[in-house]
Design an enzyme around this catalytic site. Structure first.
Site, PDB file in Angstrom:
ATOM      1  N   CYS A   2      -8.036   1.724  -7.461  1.00  0.00           N
ATOM      2  CA  CYS A   2      -6.661   2.029  -7.029  1.00  0.00           C
ATOM      3  C   CYS A   2      -5.673   0.886  -7.227  1.00  0.00           C
ATOM      4  O   CYS A   2      -4.489   1.131  -7.430  1.00  0.00           O
ATOM      5  CB  CYS A   2      -6.634   2.527  -5.589  1.00  0.00           C
ATOM      6  SG  CYS A   2      -7.187   1.323  -4.386  1.00  0.00           S
ATOM      7  N   LYS A  31     -15.990   6.091   4.755  1.00  0.00           N
ATOM      8  CA  LYS A  31     -14.606   5.620   4.746  1.00  0.00           C
ATOM      9  C   LYS A  31     -13.686   6.815   4.974  1.00  0.00           C
ATOM     10  O   LYS A  31     -13.701   7.776   4.201  1.00  0.00           O
ATOM     11  CB  LYS A  31     -14.311   4.960   3.410  1.00  0.00           C
ATOM     12  CG  LYS A  31     -12.891   4.463   3.268  1.00  0.00           C
ATOM     13  CD  LYS A  31     -12.728   3.691   1.976  1.00  0.00           C
ATOM     14  CE  LYS A  31     -11.300   3.286   1.744  1.00  0.00           C
ATOM     15  NZ  LYS A  31     -11.138   2.603   0.452  1.00  0.00           N
ATOM     16  N   ARG A  56      -2.033  -1.211   1.537  1.00  0.00           N
ATOM     17  CA  ARG A  56      -1.460  -0.630   0.315  1.00  0.00           C
ATOM     18  C   ARG A  56      -0.207  -1.384  -0.088  1.00  0.00           C
ATOM     19  O   ARG A  56       0.094  -1.492  -1.266  1.00  0.00           O
ATOM     20  CB  ARG A  56      -1.228   0.868   0.511  1.00  0.00           C
ATOM     21  CG  ARG A  56      -2.570   1.593   0.619  1.00  0.00           C
ATOM     22  CD  ARG A  56      -2.436   3.085   0.823  1.00  0.00           C
ATOM     23  NE  ARG A  56      -3.763   3.654   1.108  1.00  0.00           N
ATOM     24  CZ  ARG A  56      -3.980   4.914   1.431  1.00  0.00           C
ATOM     25  NH1 ARG A  56      -2.961   5.752   1.506  1.00  0.00           N
ATOM     26  NH2 ARG A  56      -5.204   5.338   1.661  1.00  0.00           N
ATOM     27  N   GLU A  97     -23.267  10.998   4.507  1.00  0.00           N
ATOM     28  CA  GLU A  97     -22.806  10.038   3.492  1.00  0.00           C
ATOM     29  C   GLU A  97     -23.630   8.752   3.543  1.00  0.00           C
ATOM     30  O   GLU A  97     -23.999   8.189   2.512  1.00  0.00           O
ATOM     31  CB  GLU A  97     -21.323   9.687   3.725  1.00  0.00           C
ATOM     32  CG  GLU A  97     -20.359  10.825   3.494  1.00  0.00           C
ATOM     33  CD  GLU A  97     -19.949  10.956   2.022  1.00  0.00           C
ATOM     34  OE1 GLU A  97     -20.459  10.196   1.180  1.00  0.00           O
ATOM     35  OE2 GLU A  97     -19.121  11.826   1.729  1.00  0.00           O
ATOM     36  N   LYS A 130     -15.608   2.490   8.111  1.00  0.00           N
ATOM     37  CA  LYS A 130     -14.232   2.015   8.026  1.00  0.00           C
ATOM     38  C   LYS A 130     -13.257   3.130   8.365  1.00  0.00           C
ATOM     39  O   LYS A 130     -13.467   4.248   7.886  1.00  0.00           O
ATOM     40  CB  LYS A 130     -14.020   1.544   6.596  1.00  0.00           C
ATOM     41  CG  LYS A 130     -12.661   1.061   6.244  1.00  0.00           C
ATOM     42  CD  LYS A 130     -12.664   0.688   4.795  1.00  0.00           C
ATOM     43  CE  LYS A 130     -11.268   0.270   4.407  1.00  0.00           C
ATOM     44  NZ  LYS A 130     -11.162  -0.070   3.029  1.00  0.00           N
ATOM     45  N   SER A 184      -6.424  -3.294   7.800  1.00  0.00           N
ATOM     46  CA  SER A 184      -5.102  -3.927   7.832  1.00  0.00           C
ATOM     47  C   SER A 184      -4.241  -3.441   8.995  1.00  0.00           C
ATOM     48  O   SER A 184      -3.572  -4.244   9.651  1.00  0.00           O
ATOM     49  CB  SER A 184      -4.390  -3.693   6.505  1.00  0.00           C
ATOM     50  OG  SER A 184      -4.299  -2.305   6.223  1.00  0.00           O
ATOM     51  N   TYR A 215      -9.494  -9.606   8.869  1.00  0.00           N
ATOM     52  CA  TYR A 215      -8.519 -10.599   8.410  1.00  0.00           C
ATOM     53  C   TYR A 215      -8.428 -11.770   9.391  1.00  0.00           C
ATOM     54  O   TYR A 215      -7.834 -12.781   9.086  1.00  0.00           O
ATOM     55  CB  TYR A 215      -7.151  -9.923   8.203  1.00  0.00           C
ATOM     56  CG  TYR A 215      -7.239  -8.808   7.188  1.00  0.00           C
ATOM     57  CD1 TYR A 215      -7.207  -9.086   5.826  1.00  0.00           C
ATOM     58  CD2 TYR A 215      -7.433  -7.475   7.574  1.00  0.00           C
ATOM     59  CE1 TYR A 215      -7.338  -8.077   4.883  1.00  0.00           C
ATOM     60  CE2 TYR A 215      -7.561  -6.458   6.648  1.00  0.00           C
ATOM     61  CZ  TYR A 215      -7.519  -6.768   5.304  1.00  0.00           C
ATOM     62  OH  TYR A 215      -7.664  -5.763   4.372  1.00  0.00           O
TER      63      TYR A 215
HETATM   64  C1  PBG Z   1      -9.268   0.640  -1.824  1.00  0.00           C
HETATM   65  C2  PBG Z   1      -9.299   0.081  -0.455  1.00  0.00           C
HETATM   66  C3  PBG Z   1      -8.419   0.322   0.612  1.00  0.00           C
HETATM   67  C4  PBG Z   1      -8.817  -0.520   1.640  1.00  0.00           C
HETATM   68  C5  PBG Z   1      -9.914  -1.227   1.183  1.00  0.00           C
HETATM   69  N1  PBG Z   1     -10.210  -0.827  -0.095  1.00  0.00           N
HETATM   70  C6  PBG Z   1      -7.221   1.158   0.711  1.00  0.00           C
HETATM   71  C7  PBG Z   1      -7.283   2.602   0.560  1.00  0.00           C
HETATM   72  O1  PBG Z   1      -8.329   3.243   0.526  1.00  0.00           O
HETATM   73  O2  PBG Z   1      -6.179   3.130   0.435  1.00  0.00           O
HETATM   74  C8  PBG Z   1      -8.126  -0.666   2.960  1.00  0.00           C
HETATM   75  C9  PBG Z   1      -8.366  -1.946   3.682  1.00  0.00           C
HETATM   76  C10 PBG Z   1      -7.425  -2.238   4.770  1.00  0.00           C
HETATM   77  O3  PBG Z   1      -6.580  -1.422   5.183  1.00  0.00           O
HETATM   78  O4  PBG Z   1      -7.509  -3.365   5.299  1.00  0.00           O
HETATM   79  N2  PBG Z   1      -9.780   1.883  -2.009  1.00  0.00           N
END
Ligand code: PBG
Length: 320
Positions: free
Chosen positions: A119, A192, A202, A230, A245, A271, A310
């Protein structure tokens, strides 16, 4: 059994001795954003305190991580060039490959994890290649495997596929082994969710989808049995560790998954979780150290062996 004081006052030392949950720096993983370019250290407005580094400035933040003895760093690449098929992701001289080489050259003892996803590298911002307006699962698997191989060749100890394609772990394991990369571990994002808590990431990585959302490949927050399914699939395909996650809002999922598998389980405190705490602390509403340690203690209590956050460098320093 926990000692229950009635008239007896317990000392802090005794509380520590009998505590059921313990944290150590080695269980924490620090995610770092690396962008193409030179001499760059730039703020990420939605994630106060986090920055984007170019490969040449990266050692400055890694030094702190090494000194704090954290478990590992996790690299996210932000390329200068994006296209339909995310070709910079598997370029041997891509930004994440450069970052991995720099990290292993400067700090050979530091464990480096490479994020494997499309992505950040695709012009449309989806986690795979498109067929019409759908992500083509099987065509994406090939590119993910190429990406994992190029990161492993650059020196990554562990690859972490975060794309949520079906069969990603098996596809990556097969191609790593075909290339003699038997010692590279796979830390799979098995579970996830399609979460609103990824918003600040993002912005940080410039990876928001240009149209639609990720609900066709990420999980529905209403489901927990699906998480077990999964997780078991990924373990069966050869995942060495798996991830759940986001973190704090999904402790029930973490606990259920932990009880269902026999590999180490990680929790990603994402995040949005970070930015919420930062915003409240900037207003003087919460005490950052206490609230962060309570959050990660709760994640460990629910069963996490590894915590990606973080706040990892600060936590490791507070624990020392
Ligand atoms: C990529 C990815 C994402 C995150 C980690 N790897 C974003 C998403 O799936 O849109 C999010 C990590 C975070 O929010 O700290 N696929």
């Amino acid at each position: 059994m926990i000692i229950r004081p009635r008239r007896l006052r317990l000392t802090q030392a005794i509380r520590d001795m009998v505590s059921e949950t313990r944290l150590s720096p080695s269980m924490f993983v620090y995610p770092v954003f690396i962008r193409e370019g030179h001499n760059i250290i730039e703020d990420i407005p939605a994630m106060p305190g986090q920055k984007r580094y170019s490969p040449d400035t990266l050692p400055r933040i890694l030094e702190r991580a090494v000194r704090a003895k954290i478990g590992a760093v996790l690299f996210f690449g932000i390329p200068g060039h994006k296209d339909e098929c995310g070709s910079s992701a598997y370029d041997d001289d891509g930004v994440i490959q450069q970052a991995i080489r720099t990290a292993k050259r400067e700090f050979p003892e530091l464990t480096v994890i490479g994020d494997v996803c499309m992505c950040e590298y695709t012009s449309h911002g989806h986690c795979g290649v498109l067929k019409g307006d759908y992500v083509d699962n099987d065509a994406t698997l090939e590119l993910l495997a190429k990406t994992a191989v190029s990161q492993a060749r650059a020196g990554a100890d562990i690859v972490a596929p975060s794309d949520m394609m079906d069969g990603h772990t098996g596809a990556i394991r097969t191609v790593l082994d075909e290339n003699g990369l038997h010692n590279t571990l796979i830390f799979s994002y098995a579970v996830k969710y399609a979460s609103a808590f990824y918003g600040p990431f993002r912005e940080a990585a410039g990876s928001a989808p240009a149209f639609g959302d990720r609900k066709s490949y990420q999980m529905d927050p209403r489901n927990v049995r699906e998480a077990v399914k999964e997780a078991l699939l990924d373990v069966h395909e050869g995942a060495d560790m798996i991830m759940v996650k986001p973190g704090l809002p999904y402790l029930d999922v973490l606990k259920t998954v932990k009880e269902s598998v026999n590999v180490p389980v990680g929790s990603y405190c994402v995040s949005g979780e970070y930015s919420m705490i930062k915003a409240a602390c900037a207003n003087g509403w919460l005490d950052e150290k206490r609230v962060v340690l309570e959050a990660v203690t709760s994640i460990a209590r629910a069963g996490a062996d590894i915590i990606i956050t973080y706040h990892a460098p600060e936590i490791a320093e507070w624990l020392a």
